[in-house]
Design an enzyme around this catalytic site. Structure first.
Site, PDB file in Angstrom:
ATOM      1  N   CYS A 102      51.027 -31.763  -6.671  1.00 24.30           N
ATOM      2  CA  CYS A 102      51.696 -32.382  -5.329  1.00 24.30           C
ATOM      3  C   CYS A 102      52.413 -31.280  -4.726  1.00 24.30           C
ATOM      4  O   CYS A 102      53.277 -30.531  -5.399  1.00 24.30           O
ATOM      5  CB  CYS A 102      52.231 -33.590  -5.849  1.00 24.30           C
ATOM      6  SG  CYS A 102      53.351 -34.535  -4.467  1.00 24.30           S
ATOM      7  N   CYS A 124      18.518 -22.341  -9.804  1.00 28.18           N
ATOM      8  CA  CYS A 124      19.943 -22.594 -10.383  1.00 28.18           C
ATOM      9  C   CYS A 124      20.831 -21.354 -10.600  1.00 28.18           C
ATOM     10  O   CYS A 124      20.178 -20.574 -11.206  1.00 28.18           O
ATOM     11  CB  CYS A 124      20.162 -23.642 -11.800  1.00 28.18           C
ATOM     12  SG  CYS A 124      21.840 -23.712 -12.131  1.00 28.18           S
ATOM     13  N   CYS A 144      68.818 -27.138  -9.099  1.00 31.14           N
ATOM     14  CA  CYS A 144      69.935 -27.700  -8.383  1.00 31.14           C
ATOM     15  C   CYS A 144      69.734 -29.189  -8.091  1.00 31.14           C
ATOM     16  O   CYS A 144      70.388 -29.899  -7.212  1.00 31.14           O
ATOM     17  CB  CYS A 144      70.310 -26.979  -7.278  1.00 31.14           C
ATOM     18  SG  CYS A 144      68.711 -27.089  -5.926  1.00 31.14           S
ATOM     19  N   CYS A 168      26.030 -25.008  -3.511  1.00 28.02           N
ATOM     20  CA  CYS A 168      25.535 -25.553  -2.318  1.00 28.02           C
ATOM     21  C   CYS A 168      24.048 -25.001  -2.152  1.00 28.02           C
ATOM     22  O   CYS A 168      23.649 -24.042  -2.479  1.00 28.02           O
ATOM     23  CB  CYS A 168      26.074 -24.670  -0.988  1.00 28.02           C
ATOM     24  SG  CYS A 168      25.463 -24.704   0.591  1.00 28.02           S
ATOM     25  N   CYS A 186      58.995 -30.088   1.330  1.00 25.25           N
ATOM     26  CA  CYS A 186      57.434 -29.625   1.122  1.00 25.25           C
ATOM     27  C   CYS A 186      57.307 -28.045   0.589  1.00 25.25           C
ATOM     28  O   CYS A 186      57.963 -27.180   1.005  1.00 25.25           O
ATOM     29  CB  CYS A 186      57.071 -29.427   2.563  1.00 25.25           C
ATOM     30  SG  CYS A 186      55.378 -29.026   2.596  1.00 25.25           S
ATOM     31  N   CYS A 188       0.712  -1.210   0.130  1.00 23.77           N
ATOM     32  CA  CYS A 188       0.018  -0.005  -0.095  1.00 23.77           C
ATOM     33  C   CYS A 188       0.824   1.319   0.014  1.00 23.77           C
ATOM     34  O   CYS A 188       1.894   1.282   0.513  1.00 23.77           O
ATOM     35  CB  CYS A 188      -0.919  -0.163   1.187  1.00 23.77           C
ATOM     36  SG  CYS A 188      -1.906   1.432   1.488  1.00 23.77           S
ATOM     37  N   CYS A 198      55.906 -25.441   3.697  1.00 27.80           N
ATOM     38  CA  CYS A 198      56.910 -25.015   4.856  1.00 27.80           C
ATOM     39  C   CYS A 198      58.402 -25.187   4.533  1.00 27.80           C
ATOM     40  O   CYS A 198      59.344 -24.762   5.133  1.00 27.80           O
ATOM     41  CB  CYS A 198      56.653 -26.009   5.904  1.00 27.80           C
ATOM     42  SG  CYS A 198      57.125 -27.637   6.052  1.00 27.80           S
TER      43      CYS A 198
END
Length: 545
Positions: free
Chosen positions: A313, A231, A321, A260, A363, A186, A366
């Site tokens: 990986c 969607c 080297c 989700c 790794c 309204c 680290c």
């Protein structure tokens, strides 16, 4: 995938209003296959893992149905008719009631039986009992334009606020052009009474605007329904229907969009919808700082040259080297450390050494010795907080907060980039499988396990990527320690799987190496089983239920 919750305001269902919408959907499904796409890594992998005895419970299992526009209209229409008959109101009014109560029929009927007037006033379709209706106007003056008009041109809702037809038309036209469907109310000040669609449609000029209004109504009906979701794919008219709304993975049958169900954002298990929204907002706000500090390149811990990952990986060796290059290369990291050689260096001779002479693999995250990452606890995935930070200065606390954020952001980005690199591995595996099939070195089914391994690797890494926002916002305590333990186990198994997938297709197999091939396949499939078990265990314990 980035999703705008309001991006479908005008065009989401336009193309499906035609007669041939279902035929177009079938055509799109037929042309959907893409040999180089890894986005369907949830398909065709679970069965292979189940056969090896993995836990049959899948925490991501979720039943949903993809509906076309007509099917959605039918579902909505049946519920509208049921409520209209039960409440003894017009279907247009029943729709407003359903939208207000999120289409929960049982709740609406229970409320109606207890107090029908209160139900209708809460849904803003009739004035509340505490508000006195305005008596019928004795004058012929419009409440908006203040012009004197004929009595038959004054229109009012049940609140009896009267305005001329021209003002109502302008009011509705402006709102519909702004994308409003349900929500036209309204014009009187402090009056929120809703206009039903059968009152709005006659006031809209032209069929084009009326069609837009119908699309906006459909959008609002679906978005307010607790069991339906549009969607988020571009111009996709498909509606996802579920029985129980949860934060679970759904995929559109027309455009293959994965999202989700609860928030329509990118799928984010095990992180909940609110947390991933905060994380993405924080990443956007801090992106320049994070991108500057946490770049995709690092320095080799031995020669200090700038290095970049060329695979998913995290098990690294420098191409310059050869830091981390073992001759011969060892098997993937084992929990137990290597024993020290018993012979002195002078007695080793010039033949192939018993143990590698160069420094160990490292790794990527680290830059530490990779041998320590084969242990039961994958330490570099866990942030070590400063327990005394609360007693330090605000500047120190701010630096610690940034350090913590960058720790998790770097790992989030690392797995995101690894996913992109593993798409290349997946495509390369497909090409080599095709080449072997063409050269009569087995059938496609014989080599299918390699493709499934690459797909499962992407599936596991995707889950692992979303564990980092979850861990970032998680309160410290025993539950977080358990989560970090399971996260570390999953990460270790993913790295083992990534190592094997990247090298599984690099061996040149001769005619007499059938037994070696069978052993390698068994080893790879066993690693697939372990990684998927770790993933399911983590989701079962921490996914939003």
């Amino acid at each position: 995938m980035s999703v705008d919750m309001n991006s479908q305001a005008s065009d989401s269902n336009e193309e499906d209003l035609g007669v041939n919408s279902e035929e177009e959907e079938d055509e799109d499904d037929d042309g959907e296959e893409d040999g180089g796409d890894i986005a369907d890594y949830y398909d065709g992998v679970a069965g292979d893992v189940e056969q090896q005895g993995a836990d049959s419970f899948d925490p991501e299992e979720y039943q949903f149905t993809c509906l076309t526009y007509r099917e959605s209209q039918k579902v909505l229409g049946e519920e509208v008719n049921n409520v209209a008959a039960a409440l003894k109101v017009l279907p247009a009014v029943a729709k407003l009631v359903l939208v207000h109560f999120h289409w929960q029929l049982s709740h609406i009927l229970d409320r109606y039986k207890s107090n029908s007037s209160l139900l209708l006033s809460e849904a803003l379709v009739q004035p509340s009992s505490t508000c006195r209706p305005v008596p019928a106007s004795q004058s012929l003056q419009c409440g908006v334009c203040l012009q004197l008009v004929r009595r038959d041109t004054l229109l009012a809702l049940p609140c009896q606020h009267s305005f001329c037809k021209e003002c109502w038309e302008q009011h509705c036209t402006v709102l519909v052009k702004d994308g409003v469907g349900v929500g036209i109310s309204c014009m009187a000040q402090d009056c929120c009474l809703q206009m039903p669609e059968d009152s709005v449609l006659p006031l809209l000029p032209g069929e084009e605007l009326k069609d837009k209004y119908r699309r906006y109504l459909f959008r609002d009906y679906v978005e307010s329904h607790f069991q339906l979701q549009l969607c988020p794919g571009a111009d996709c008219p498909i509606v996802i229907q579920v029985q129980e709304p949860r934060a679970r993975r759904v995929q559109c049958s027309r455009c293959s969009e994965v999202f989700c169900f609860k928030c329509r954002q990118m799928y984010h298990a095990p992180t909940d919808c609110g947390t991933i929204r905060k994380w993405l907002t924080k990443c956007a706000d801090d992106s320049e700082t994070a991108n500057y500090i946490s770049a995709h390149t690092k320095d080799c811990p031995k020669c200090n040259i700038c290095i970049e990952k060329n695979g998913g990986c995290n098990h690294m060796q420098c191409s310059k080297c050869k830091h981390g290059k073992y001759l011969p290369r060892p098997s993937p990291p084992q929990p137990a450390p290597r024993p020290e050689p018993t012979l002195p260096p002078s007695s080793w001779g010039l033949t192939t050494p018993l143990f590698p002479l160069c420094s160990p693999d490292f790794c990527w995250m680290c830059l530490g010795d990779w041998k320590t990452h084969g242990s039961e606890y994958y330490e570099c995935s866990r942030y070590k907080e400063n327990p005394d930070i609360v007693n330090q200065s605000q500047q120190a606390q701010a630096r610690e907060a940034l350090k913590k954020y960058l720790f998790y952001f770097e790992r989030w980005e690392n797995h995101n980039k690894s996913l992109q690199l593993e798409v290349q591995t997946y495509q390369r595996i497909q090409e080599k499988i095709q080449e072997r099939v063409m050269n009569n070195l087995g059938t496609w089914i014989d080599w299918q396990y390699m493709q499934n391994a690459a797909k499962l690797l992407a599936k596991c890494r995707y889950t692992l990527q979303y564990t980092y926002p979850y861990a970032y916002y998680m309160e410290s305590g025993p539950r977080k320690k358990l989560f970090e333990y399971q996260q570390a186990q999953l990460e270790a198994e993913i790295e083992n799987l990534s190592w094997k997938v990247e090298r599984a297709d690099s061996y040149e197999r001769g005619v007499g190496e059938v037994e070696l091939s069978a052993n390698d396949r068994g080893d790879l499939e066993n690693q697939m089983h372990i990684a998927e078990q770790r993933r399911r265990t983590l989701l079962k314990d921490f996914h939003d239920t």
